[in-house]
Design an enzyme around this catalytic site. Sequence first.
Site, PDB file in Angstrom:
ATOM      1  N   ASN B 240       0.831  -1.206   0.000  1.00 22.40           N
ATOM      2  CA  ASN B 240       0.000   0.000   0.000  1.00 22.40           C
ATOM      3  C   ASN B 240       0.872   1.266   0.000  1.00 22.40           C
ATOM      4  O   ASN B 240       2.087   1.197  -0.178  1.00 22.40           O
ATOM      5  CB  ASN B 240      -0.969  -0.032   1.197  1.00 22.40           C
ATOM      6  CG  ASN B 240      -0.230  -0.023   2.535  1.00 22.40           C
ATOM      7  OD1 ASN B 240       0.958   0.318   2.605  1.00 22.40           O
ATOM      8  ND2 ASN B 240      -0.914  -0.407   3.592  1.00 22.40           N
ATOM      9  N   GLN B 285      -8.908  -7.018 -15.967  1.00 21.08           N
ATOM     10  CA  GLN B 285      -8.083  -5.936 -15.447  1.00 21.08           C
ATOM     11  C   GLN B 285      -8.901  -5.039 -14.538  1.00 21.08           C
ATOM     12  O   GLN B 285      -8.464  -4.664 -13.446  1.00 21.08           O
ATOM     13  CB  GLN B 285      -7.508  -5.117 -16.610  1.00 21.08           C
ATOM     14  CG  GLN B 285      -6.295  -4.309 -16.249  1.00 21.08           C
ATOM     15  CD  GLN B 285      -5.230  -5.178 -15.621  1.00 21.08           C
ATOM     16  OE1 GLN B 285      -4.844  -4.935 -14.490  1.00 21.08           O
ATOM     17  NE2 GLN B 285      -4.763  -6.210 -16.292  1.00 21.08           N
ATOM     18  N   HIS B 288      -9.495  -5.642 -10.688  1.00 20.19           N
ATOM     19  CA  HIS B 288      -8.452  -5.469  -9.661  1.00 20.19           C
ATOM     20  C   HIS B 288      -8.832  -4.368  -8.684  1.00 20.19           C
ATOM     21  O   HIS B 288      -8.843  -4.564  -7.479  1.00 20.19           O
ATOM     22  CB  HIS B 288      -7.105  -5.126 -10.296  1.00 20.19           C
ATOM     23  CG  HIS B 288      -6.325  -6.341 -10.695  1.00 20.19           C
ATOM     24  ND1 HIS B 288      -5.868  -7.249  -9.784  1.00 20.19           N
ATOM     25  CD2 HIS B 288      -5.929  -6.796 -11.898  1.00 20.19           C
ATOM     26  CE1 HIS B 288      -5.217  -8.218 -10.410  1.00 20.19           C
ATOM     27  NE2 HIS B 288      -5.249  -7.970 -11.697  1.00 20.19           N
ATOM     28  N   GLU B 353       1.235  -1.825 -19.492  1.00 20.34           N
ATOM     29  CA  GLU B 353       1.749  -2.934 -18.689  1.00 20.34           C
ATOM     30  C   GLU B 353       1.449  -4.271 -19.395  1.00 20.34           C
ATOM     31  O   GLU B 353       2.350  -5.059 -19.633  1.00 20.34           O
ATOM     32  CB  GLU B 353       1.060  -2.893 -17.319  1.00 20.34           C
ATOM     33  CG  GLU B 353       1.527  -3.959 -16.356  1.00 20.34           C
ATOM     34  CD  GLU B 353       0.664  -4.019 -15.099  1.00 20.34           C
ATOM     35  OE1 GLU B 353      -0.414  -3.387 -15.067  1.00 20.34           O
ATOM     36  OE2 GLU B 353       1.056  -4.731 -14.155  1.00 20.34           O
ATOM     37  N   HIS B 354       0.176  -4.497 -19.729  1.00 14.87           N
ATOM     38  CA  HIS B 354      -0.236  -5.713 -20.443  1.00 14.87           C
ATOM     39  C   HIS B 354      -0.748  -5.319 -21.816  1.00 14.87           C
ATOM     40  O   HIS B 354      -1.609  -4.441 -21.916  1.00 14.87           O
ATOM     41  CB  HIS B 354      -1.381  -6.416 -19.708  1.00 14.87           C
ATOM     42  CG  HIS B 354      -1.095  -6.752 -18.287  1.00 14.87           C
ATOM     43  ND1 HIS B 354      -1.500  -5.960 -17.232  1.00 14.87           N
ATOM     44  CD2 HIS B 354      -0.428  -7.802 -17.730  1.00 14.87           C
ATOM     45  CE1 HIS B 354      -1.102  -6.506 -16.091  1.00 14.87           C
ATOM     46  NE2 HIS B 354      -0.443  -7.621 -16.354  1.00 14.87           N
ATOM     47  N   ASP B 387      -0.877 -14.111 -16.100  1.00 14.25           N
ATOM     48  CA  ASP B 387      -0.894 -13.700 -14.695  1.00 14.25           C
ATOM     49  C   ASP B 387      -0.552 -14.844 -13.762  1.00 14.25           C
ATOM     50  O   ASP B 387       0.040 -14.644 -12.703  1.00 14.25           O
ATOM     51  CB  ASP B 387      -2.285 -13.182 -14.312  1.00 14.25           C
ATOM     52  CG  ASP B 387      -2.591 -11.825 -14.907  1.00 14.25           C
ATOM     53  OD1 ASP B 387      -1.644 -11.136 -15.328  1.00 14.25           O
ATOM     54  OD2 ASP B 387      -3.781 -11.455 -14.961  1.00 14.25           O
TER      55      ASP B 387
END
Lengths: 464, 464
Positions: B240, B285, B288, B353-354, B387
């Site tokens: 965090n 995605q 999340h 990122e992806h 993933d």
Amino acid sequence: MALHAKPLQLNTADAGFEAAFAARLHWSADTDAAIEQRVADILADVQKRGDAAVLEYTQRFDGLQAPDVKALEITQAELKAALDSLPAAQREALQAAAARVRKYHEAQKKASGESWSYRDEDGTLLGQKVTPLDRVGIYVPGGKAAYPSSVLMNAIPAHVAGVQDIIMVVPTPVRGSVATGGSGEAAVSSRGERNELVLAAAYVAGVTRAFTVGGAQAVGALAYGTATIPKVDKITGPGNAYVASAKKRVFGTVGIDMIAGPSEILVLADGSTPAEWVAMDLFSQAEHDELAQSILLCPDAAYIAEVQAAIDRLLPTMPRRKIIAKSLNDRGALILTRSMEEACAISNRIAPEHLEVSSSEPHRWEPLLRHAGAIFLGAFTSESLGDYCAGPNHVLPTSGTARFSSPLGVYDFQKRSSLIEVSEAGAQPLGRIAAELAYGEGLQAHARAAELRLNPVPPMREPT
Amino acid sequence: MALHAKPLQLNTADAGFEAAFAARLHWSADTDAAIEQRVADILADVQKRGDAAVLEYTQRFDGLQAPDVKALEITQAELKAALDSLPAAQREALQAAAARVRKYHEAQKKASGESWSYRDEDGTLLGQKVTPLDRVGIYVPGGKAAYPSSVLMNAIPAHVAGVQDIIMVVPTPVRGSVATGGSGEAAVSSRGERNELVLAAAYVAGVTRAFTVGGAQAVGALAYGTATIPKVDKITGPGNAYVASAKKRVFGTVGIDMIAGPSEILVLADGSTPAEWVAMDLFSQAEHDELAQSILLCPDAAYIAEVQAAIDRLLPTMPRRKIIAKSLNDRGALILTRSMEEACAISNRIAPEHLEVSSSEPHRWEPLLRHAGAIFLGAFTSESLGDYCAGPNHVLPTSGTARFSSPLGVYDFQKRSSLIEVSEAGAQPLGRIAAELAYGEGLQAHARAAELRLNPVPPMREPT
């Protein structure tokens, strides 16, 4: 009073060794809150006002007057002219050093920087694509620490990696003006002090564009981009406290290399190298600045005495003897160890930037050495050969960070993308594994994305 | 009112595209000065008081009562018991995923993480020695973001690299206690909430020791070491805002991986993949968290409408539909492009990122894709397979940092030392080059260290 240089003498067998050793090694980068605040302000201003802010700070800190930032650019023709203007011996040395550094980094790229992939039995492709960064910025200090060799060591790996745009920034303060990042009244002129050897090195190393700006304002311009100075993906190169603070602050927006501490050399000696050679190697680190650290580890007390005698004899001949003496007196050490094995173990605790194995059997000790930026094997391998022209990079991890970081290299100017191509056949077992774990993590969309590729598609599970 | 998910629809041919696109992409990590100050205080306290401070903060923030830090250690027997306690399907899925991740990272080590060297004609040796870090720390979040797959993705590359000590920290807050790093009254108990799948993953991945501590205090313990928790060389793993701030602050004392922003997926589609598959990939995605970003780039307007229809149809079936809807409404986008070529160019600007290339000819487009954490090729390669179990790492650069950084890998748990052994013959030409350049830089000790290895030794030059 005559100048003397007496590094602290320690003996690992003494009761007080651990405490004295720890005290001598201690160094910490003081973060100066005033510098940090000023740097934050400069960066915010450059981000907001771009060229106008860069011009203002360049005039204020470097005393350099220009109508616009474009006028601060050094053309390729000027870089080439700098090379042409050098004495032949210097020009040839620069070119020879660049050729060797290039050859080494090409080998590095081949050994560890190429794309790779393999296919599973079911046709699934897995691998990594290695690509160069698009554009990088190289910070080159002006003034007393203007080292053309650093231009080679930063720009050549970027060039070998395949970086298209290599942008160099180098402050050219007007003589009599205050230091970059300082404040107060500056002599203002339209032409600052340029270091021809630095410009020549930029030409030889393949720098694409160069600007005579420095300090936090140059770091900001590279990180955010201005109308004239292009935004880069990564900034490397050494600088003063303002530059270091600015690099830390823009980290994340762009990549940066490590923030360097004082330079260090550790010499592991078995007594077989002429003592004067070792003394001069210790000097070569100490002459950088008063915070530099030179340490000798040796199991032979008589040899340590010889090295001290050589220090005494050679010091008066050195033009930079004042800096050398202060560095050796304040931070140097000659440490008598019980054995070469113990010397290696202590070296691992230090994780030195430069590690000379000045021994007749360097390959006996090298396998014991786990942490070091660069390892120089044998009596003929003076650190200075590595600093300039052996081939490996001279930008190395300092202050014990060799425990977890590496010399600057081609890999610092590349990045990797994973490649995954799952075949229909491969998607069947992989989909079942992924769905099982995704349901276990409570991520049902992940599970369903995997299951939709299964044949037949199973019913969706209820969340647990 | 029924839940709906309508990602912003954009068209690259529209006049307002650039501004709307930039606004949708915008994200910045707000640095919270209050968090930074509290983290600085916690770190200083852990550095000073060690175990006692760790115990206090663990009780205060996680509600966890223990007589000493030793009591917070999870034994290998407990890790193994966690694995044994899993349902067979889950245990086998975890082990299969681990085996594939291990195989991929072993190939990565072989392709780019081995020592190398070469000798010049004159016998001079040049190369790099690649060695594992001695000890690393892996931060694993507790609570809602406790992902066993992340344990595999962090610990396995370290294990493959050859790291001897892999220390895991994972907070196990007592139910009803405040979040790690928070403040206020906590329910206090001697046993926090442990995630058995996380502990099992630690066992499978080869974690050496594990402690139920978290937050800034865990980062401090790993960075400085306490009587019970060993000091590490590098800390990786997500956390965090407190953890992220603490990692940034200890950077330099230890290495860290990148600080991650919200997760993102970009799907490049030519319309050949079933629209429901793409919709579910976008969901995976978005589920999340609400800041996650899902973007579709496609040159086919009819297909975009099909994907939106699939979103409408599938959303009500998803247990995490509220998070998915908010993420897609606030940060998602379906972008109509003029062509696949333009879609690739826009993808490069995003540096996602992806990156899914959901196309019938993925190898036609892959060479055009320069910046991405991971590239998923073809309709069967859902991100979720990557993933969990395809093999490549799922710790990837976010927020456009794929322009300059790479997936977590074996290389993050290794470091390099340059090797240089100059022969007597090699020292002659190298010494002359080095001396020329060192005199040019005003570093006479460097020049003399090189010249002392020459035969004959030339006279020392006067400083210029």
